[in-house]
Design an enzyme around this catalytic site. Structure first.
Site, PDB file in Angstrom:
ATOM      1  N   GLY A 181      -1.460   5.993   9.944  1.00 27.08           N
ATOM      2  CA  GLY A 181      -1.882   5.334  11.172  1.00 27.08           C
ATOM      3  C   GLY A 181      -1.725   6.172  12.416  1.00 27.08           C
TER       4      GLY A 181
ATOM      5  N   LYS B 225     -10.490  14.539   6.390  1.00 23.12           N
ATOM      6  CA  LYS B 225     -11.177  13.275   6.150  1.00 23.12           C
ATOM      7  C   LYS B 225     -12.689  13.394   6.293  1.00 23.12           C
ATOM      8  CE  LYS B 225      -7.365  10.135   7.225  1.00 23.12           C
ATOM      9  NZ  LYS B 225      -6.300  11.124   7.386  1.00 23.12           N
TER      10      LYS B 225
ATOM     11  N   GLU C   5     -10.052   6.987   2.026  1.00 22.98           N
ATOM     12  CA  GLU C   5      -9.496   8.329   1.866  1.00 22.98           C
ATOM     13  C   GLU C   5      -8.983   8.491   0.447  1.00 22.98           C
ATOM     14  OE1 GLU C   5      -6.328   8.800   4.635  1.00 22.98           O
ATOM     15  OE2 GLU C   5      -4.999   7.384   3.635  1.00 22.98           O
TER      16      GLU C   5
ATOM     17  N   LYS D  55       1.927   0.228   4.960  1.00 27.56           N
ATOM     18  CA  LYS D  55       2.001  -0.877   4.003  1.00 27.56           C
ATOM     19  C   LYS D  55       3.406  -1.469   3.929  1.00 27.56           C
ATOM     20  CE  LYS D  55      -1.353   1.875   1.478  1.00 27.56           C
ATOM     21  NZ  LYS D  55      -1.528   2.843   0.370  1.00 27.56           N
TER      22      LYS D  55
ATOM     23  N   ARG E 254      -1.643  12.749  -4.263  1.00 27.05           N
ATOM     24  CA  ARG E 254      -0.217  12.727  -4.587  1.00 27.05           C
ATOM     25  C   ARG E 254       0.129  11.390  -5.203  1.00 27.05           C
ATOM     26  NH1 ARG E 254       1.272   9.041  -0.906  1.00 27.05           N
ATOM     27  NH2 ARG E 254       0.365   9.094   1.182  1.00 27.05           N
TER      28      ARG E 254
ATOM     29  N   GLU F  53      -8.548   5.246  -1.898  1.00 28.93           N
ATOM     30  CA  GLU F  53      -8.363   4.039  -1.101  1.00 28.93           C
ATOM     31  C   GLU F  53      -9.710   3.567  -0.557  1.00 28.93           C
ATOM     32  OE1 GLU F  53      -5.396   4.774   1.854  1.00 28.93           O
ATOM     33  OE2 GLU F  53      -3.770   4.722   0.373  1.00 28.93           O
TER      34      GLU F  53
END
Length: 588
Positions: free
Chosen positions: A164, A116, A288, A236, A292, A274
């Protein structure tokens, strides 16, 4: 075009990829663990290969076993699905080194965007806005200095992985050291990497992402945006396309930024950028890149008319995209509800088990992506997602009402799941007005035990009485969503009493189970033992953590209900336990 593709995944995404292969005339090879021997993806595959026992690290995360299966059965390409090894650069490189095509971006791209901190740097080079943050941290002292520069509140984040895990919100400086320690431990356990960084925390953002498609010939297109703000534990629950309520100027800036970043990283394949959007300022920030296919890819397929999985396969085989940006014209609106084996009325506690009965809704504007049939088991060893229910409409409200109707018709017995709870979200005023944010579920939309529907087993199975008795099912629509009631005819029979609702776990925290007053702490579900934190003879206080279990990628803390002395510890780390198994006994 490939003649055979091995799908290195399981469940509903393996089913989805197998169906795309079949549509392209490609032989689909499935892999499975002992726990999935009777799984739907195994039954649908042209060939299925067992790669190990139930624990993921010994099967679906066992790259050597997967590559051996690919060689033995002459797979020309490997599709990683999502999760598991999908964003593992070392696995992608090993696939390529074995002379097999990897259906995804280049290994070096996966490595760069999976880090990240490196991904933030790439975003900055592409002139994509990022939140104030740090490089990788080495100790708590360095974090303290950086925190003073960034300001509070801030986020401690794992440099690797997602879902998370390894993430903590820090609101005051005195909370930072503990957050760094705990996030580092969780990241190391989840991803094998403990590196962390800090980033400014936005208190009420929306989560908006852009779907990208790029080929090896330099063409990059976006297929529009999605909103994924309905989340619990940063994971989500409801997704929709396009993101509702965005000003068109902001939407344009988002999609252009995503395309710039894809070009900067020379991206090839299907990918998602995102963003966090601050509704108060109409500004957005890079979060991020997912290198995929996304779980929510179906809503984009419904609005764009483009099969993303088939495009992935075609691009990986060297084909150029047959669509340019001007030809992409998203139509209507689509919403998806994720159906996961978790109990919303018990703090979203994981709930593995066997699906006894399954009734799926039907209708002309619905799509169902499921990885199970009636009689299948949802194992404790893997992610809790077992199906997705999607609806399309010419506008958002029509799509929402169609999805609500479908959730009313859905019946899944044998396991708790999120379907009924998600039905209530679709009626929330903030959701209707698109005023919700990533904290709405944990802050404002906590499941109400008073609104908990009768267990599905009671709703769908006739209750045997001593003598024949007539029954009929009635659906009642309430402010909290649908309630399904069995009405019994008159007679001298004992009343049927449904099970009492489960307790609700702490708001916004991992679900915890306390030892019973008898002094026996038991496993609330099938799980594996992640940690044993006490020894025999130890003194414990009320609410002290005795054992940490892991099920469906979630940790469950088993705590003491009262002070006492540990009499017996009956489990050890790494052991699998069944629901109801005694873990620790206490005296006192």
């Amino acid at each position: 075009m490939f003649k055979s593709v091995l799908i290195a995944n399981r469940g509903e995404i393996a089913v989805r990829v197998l169906r795309a292969c079949r549509a392209l005339g490609i032989r689909g090879i499935a892999v499975y663990s002992d726990a999935d021997a009777a799984g739907l993806h195994v039954r649908l595959a042209d060939k299925a290969v067992c790669i190990g026992p139930a624990p993921a690290r010994e099967s679906y995360l066992n790259a050597r076993a997967i590559l051996a299966a690919a060689r033995k059965h002459h797979a020309e390409a490997v599709h990683p699905g999502y999760g598991l090894l999908a964003e593992n650069a070392a696995f992608a490189q090993a696939v390529v080194d074995h002379g097999v095509a990897f259906i995804g971006p280049a290994p070096e791209t996966i490595a760069e965007m999976g880090d990240k901190v490196a991904a933030r740097a790439a975003a900055e080079r592409a002139e994509v806005p990022v939140l104030p943050g740090t490089q990788a941290l080495h100790d708590a002292e360095q974090a303290t200095d950086a925190g003073a520069d960034i300001g509070y509140p801030l986020l401690v984040k794992s440099s690797f992985g997602g879902g998370g895990r390894g993430m903590r919100v820090v609101r005051q400086p005195n909370e930072l050291a503990d957050a760094v320690r705990d996030a580092g431990k969780e990241a190391a356990a989840a991803f094998g990497r403990a590196e962390l960084f800090l980033e400014r925390y936005l208190p009420r953002p929306r989560h908006v992402e852009v779907q990208l498609l790029a080929d090896a010939h330099g063409t990059v297109v976006h297929l529009g945006d999605r909103d994924c703000s309905v989340q619990r534990r940063h994971q989500k629950l409801v997704e929709e396309a396009p993101a509702p309520g965005l000003p068109e100027e902001l939407r344009s800036r988002l999609t252009q930024a995503a395309v710039r970043l894809a070009r900067e990283t020379r991206y090839v394949g299907v990918g998602t950028i995102e963003f966090l959007v601050d509704p108060a300022t109409a500004e957005f920030y890079f979060l991020e890149m997912n290198t995929r296919l996304q779980v929510e890819h179906g809503v984009t397929e419904l609005t764009s008319g483009i099969d993303l999985v088939q495009e992935q396969i075609l691009v990986a085989s060297g084909e150029p995209l047959d669509v340019d940006q001007d030809a992409v014209r998203p139509r209507g609106h689509a919403i998806q509800a994720r159906l996961v084996a978790e109990d919303p009325y018990a703090g979203f506690r994981p709930a593995p088990g066997t699906v006894h009965d399954l009734h799926l809704p039907t209708g002309p504007w619905l799509r169902l992506d499921f990885g199970i049939d009636a009689g299948d088991r949802v194992p404790a060893e893997y992610d809790s997602l077992f199906g997705k229910l999607l609806a399309w409409g010419p506008n958002r409200d029509t799509a929402r009402r169609r999805l609500a109707t479908a959730l009313d018709e859905l019946r899944v017995s044998g396991i708790p799941h999120t379907g009924d709870y998600l039905r209530t979200i679709l009626e929330r005023p903030d959701f209707l007005a698109a005023r919700h944010d990533t904290g709405s579920v944990e802050r404002d939309w906590q499941p109400d035990p008073a609104a908990q529907p009768l267990p599905t087993d009671v709703r769908t199975k006739p209750v045997r009485a001593p003598d024949p008795v007539s029954t009929r099912e009635v659906s009642l629509h309430t402010d909290h969503g649908p309630v399904h009631v069995l009405v019994y005819g008159c007679g001298d029979h004992d009343p049927v009493t449904p099970p009492a609702p489960s307790p609700v776990g702490p708001r916004g925290t991992p679900y915890t189970e306390s030892a019973e007053s008898t002094g026996e702490s038991r496993a609330p579900m099938d799980a594996s033992v992640a940690k044993v934190l006490v020894t025999e003879g130890a003194q414990v206080a009320a609410r002290d953590v005795l054992v940490v279990l892991e099920a469906m990628k979630m940790e469950i803390e088993i705590t003491a209900s009262h002070p006492g002395t540990v009499r017996q510890v009956l489990v050890s780390s790494g052991e699998s336990v069944s629901a109801g198994a005694v873990l620790v006994t206490l005296d006192g």
